[in-house]
Write a protein that holds these residues in place. Structure first.
Motif, PDB file in Angstrom:
ATOM      1  N   HIS A  60       0.508  -0.778  -0.041  1.00 49.23           N
ATOM      2  CA  HIS A  60       0.281   0.219  -0.526  1.00 49.23           C
ATOM      3  C   HIS A  60       0.742   1.219  -0.459  1.00 49.23           C
ATOM      4  O   HIS A  60       0.820   1.878   0.752  1.00 49.23           O
ATOM      5  N   PRO A  61       1.834   0.913  -1.234  1.00 49.87           N
ATOM      6  CA  PRO A  61       2.659   2.655  -1.071  1.00 49.87           C
ATOM      7  C   PRO A  61       1.990   4.068  -0.732  1.00 49.87           C
ATOM      8  O   PRO A  61       2.771   4.936  -0.337  1.00 49.87           O
ATOM      9  N   VAL A  62       0.242   4.146  -1.085  1.00 49.06           N
ATOM     10  CA  VAL A  62      -0.140   5.704  -0.531  1.00 49.06           C
ATOM     11  C   VAL A  62       0.119   5.562   0.630  1.00 49.06           C
ATOM     12  O   VAL A  62       0.591   6.608   1.391  1.00 49.06           O
ATOM     13  N   VAL A  63      -0.531   4.364   1.067  1.00 45.40           N
ATOM     14  CA  VAL A  63      -0.242   4.710   2.729  1.00 45.40           C
ATOM     15  C   VAL A  63       2.122   4.924   3.483  1.00 45.40           C
ATOM     16  O   VAL A  63       1.403   5.647   4.485  1.00 45.40           O
ATOM     17  N   TYR A  64       2.009   4.737   2.862  1.00 46.93           N
ATOM     18  CA  TYR A  64       3.657   4.331   2.950  1.00 46.93           C
ATOM     19  C   TYR A  64       4.345   5.253   3.167  1.00 46.93           C
ATOM     20  O   TYR A  64       4.804   6.088   4.169  1.00 46.93           O
ATOM     21  N   LYS A  65       3.597   6.509   1.986  1.00 46.12           N
ATOM     22  CA  LYS A  65       4.763   7.499   2.093  1.00 46.12           C
ATOM     23  C   LYS A  65       3.274   8.359   2.731  1.00 46.12           C
ATOM     24  O   LYS A  65       4.304   9.812   3.283  1.00 46.12           O
ATOM     25  N   SER A  66       2.539   8.393   2.680  1.00 42.67           N
ATOM     26  CA  SER A  66       1.446   9.272   4.335  1.00 42.67           C
ATOM     27  C   SER A  66       2.351   9.234   5.155  1.00 42.67           C
ATOM     28  O   SER A  66       2.528  10.399   5.922  1.00 42.67           O
ATOM     29  N   LEU A  67       2.482   8.364   5.551  1.00 47.16           N
ATOM     30  CA  LEU A  67       2.895   7.961   7.587  1.00 47.16           C
ATOM     31  C   LEU A  67       4.691   8.618   6.846  1.00 47.16           C
ATOM     32  O   LEU A  67       5.483   9.316   7.811  1.00 47.16           O
ATOM     33  N   ARG A  68       5.565   7.986   6.018  1.00 50.94           N
ATOM     34  CA  ARG A  68       6.895   8.457   6.008  1.00 50.94           C
ATOM     35  C   ARG A  68       6.889  10.425   6.016  1.00 50.94           C
ATOM     36  O   ARG A  68       7.189  10.686   7.437  1.00 50.94           O
ATOM     37  N   TYR A  69       5.555  11.026   5.105  1.00 54.26           N
ATOM     38  CA  TYR A  69       5.388  12.705   4.965  1.00 54.26           C
ATOM     39  C   TYR A  69       5.689  13.144   5.977  1.00 54.26           C
ATOM     40  O   TYR A  69       6.359  14.108   7.105  1.00 54.26           O
ATOM     41  N   ALA A  70       4.508  12.203   6.933  1.00 59.77           N
ATOM     42  CA  ALA A  70       4.107  12.583   8.104  1.00 59.77           C
ATOM     43  C   ALA A  70       5.151  12.628   9.288  1.00 59.77           C
ATOM     44  O   ALA A  70       5.286  13.633   9.801  1.00 59.77           O
ATOM     45  N   GLY A  71       5.688  11.671   9.292  1.00 56.80           N
ATOM     46  CA  GLY A  71       6.456  11.149  10.149  1.00 56.80           C
ATOM     47  C   GLY A  71       7.800  11.973   9.825  1.00 56.80           C
ATOM     48  O   GLY A  71       8.532  13.254  10.764  1.00 56.80           O
ATOM     49  N   LEU A  72       8.281  12.793   8.439  1.00 60.47           N
ATOM     50  CA  LEU A  72       9.137  13.161   8.568  1.00 60.47           C
ATOM     51  C   LEU A  72       8.997  14.759   8.657  1.00 60.47           C
ATOM     52  O   LEU A  72       9.525  15.930   9.804  1.00 60.47           O
ATOM     53  N   GLY A  73       7.301  14.842   8.336  1.00 62.62           N
ATOM     54  CA  GLY A  73       6.757  16.457   8.273  1.00 62.62           C
ATOM     55  C   GLY A  73       7.258  16.524  10.502  1.00 62.62           C
ATOM     56  O   GLY A  73       7.696  17.667  10.805  1.00 62.62           O
ATOM     57  N   TYR A  74       6.975  15.597  11.250  1.00 65.69           N
ATOM     58  CA  TYR A  74       7.631  15.635  12.601  1.00 65.69           C
ATOM     59  C   TYR A  74       8.849  16.109  13.187  1.00 65.69           C
ATOM     60  O   TYR A  74       9.226  17.175  13.775  1.00 65.69           O
ATOM     61  N   MET A  75       9.708  15.010  12.704  1.00 62.32           N
ATOM     62  CA  MET A  75      10.758  15.559  12.961  1.00 62.32           C
ATOM     63  C   MET A  75      10.977  16.336  12.000  1.00 62.32           C
ATOM     64  O   MET A  75      12.253  16.961  13.246  1.00 62.32           O
ATOM     65  N   LEU A  76      11.227  17.310  11.646  1.00 64.16           N
ATOM     66  CA  LEU A  76      11.019  18.494  11.084  1.00 64.16           C
ATOM     67  C   LEU A  76      11.339  19.264  12.342  1.00 64.16           C
ATOM     68  O   LEU A  76      11.846  20.758  12.081  1.00 64.16           O
TER      69      LEU A  76
END
Length: 190
Positions: A60-76
């Protein structure tokens, strides 16, 4: 496995840089919730990996990318918070260490933590006794990880004695923020 767990946990990365900053800003005792939250978050990642979340996210690449960008946003956001933190012990705006929950959520975007968790589960789990071996991985990585993360918080606390001006503390925060950003570069690769 113990050596791999120790090296993975002690080497520089987002968690350790933030713990060093927290140790310098607030001391080891005030950073304990942050430290325990990291370890709890890592246990969750290990269990997610062992339970097949990585395979499900691949499908489910859409879910993966959503989690990835949300996590990166939080880290930033946390890096920005670190860089702009006032830092002086007597300052009214010196912030607060990461909470237990914030440290757990931070792991969702921590590529180093994901890679270590995947490597540990895939390399050291035993198919015949899968969940028992996963439990062993969790215990070993938690023990060595707690020790390694504690070292970084203590290093930050030790460095605090040399950060006796607002300018030195700002430079320290800026350096750790920059190092954290550099450690996130692999997460931006497609």
């Amino acid at each position: 496995m113990s050596l791999f767990a120790f090296i993975t946990a002690i080497t520089p990365g987002p968690n350790n840089f933030l713990l060093a900053s927290s140790g310098a800003q607030f001391g080891v005792r005030q950073s304990l919730k942050h430290l325990v939250g990291i370890r709890f978050g890592i246990v969750c990642l290990l269990l997610f990996c062992a339970g097949g979340l990585a395979v499900a996210l691949e499908q489910h690449p859409v879910v993966y990318k959503s989690l990835r960008y949300a996590g990166l946003g939080y880290m930033l956001w946390l890096v920005a918070k670190l860089i702009f933190l006032s830092g002086m012990s007597g300052s009214k705006n010196r912030g607060a260490p990461l909470s237990f929950l914030q440290a757990i959520v931070f792991q969702l975007g921590n590529i180093k933590a994901w890679m270590a968790s995947l490597a540990l589960v895939t390399s050291y789990s035993v198919p015949e006794q899968y969940w028992l071996s996963v439990l062993n991985i969790v215990v070993v990585f938690t023990v060595f990880g707690f020790f390694a993360n504690s070292c970084w918080a203590c290093l930050g606390s030790w460095i605090k004695a040399h950060l006796n001006s607002a300018e030195k503390q700002r430079m320290f925060n800026l350096c750790l923020g920059a190092l954290t950003l550099v450690s996130l570069i692999p997460a931006f690769e497609l």
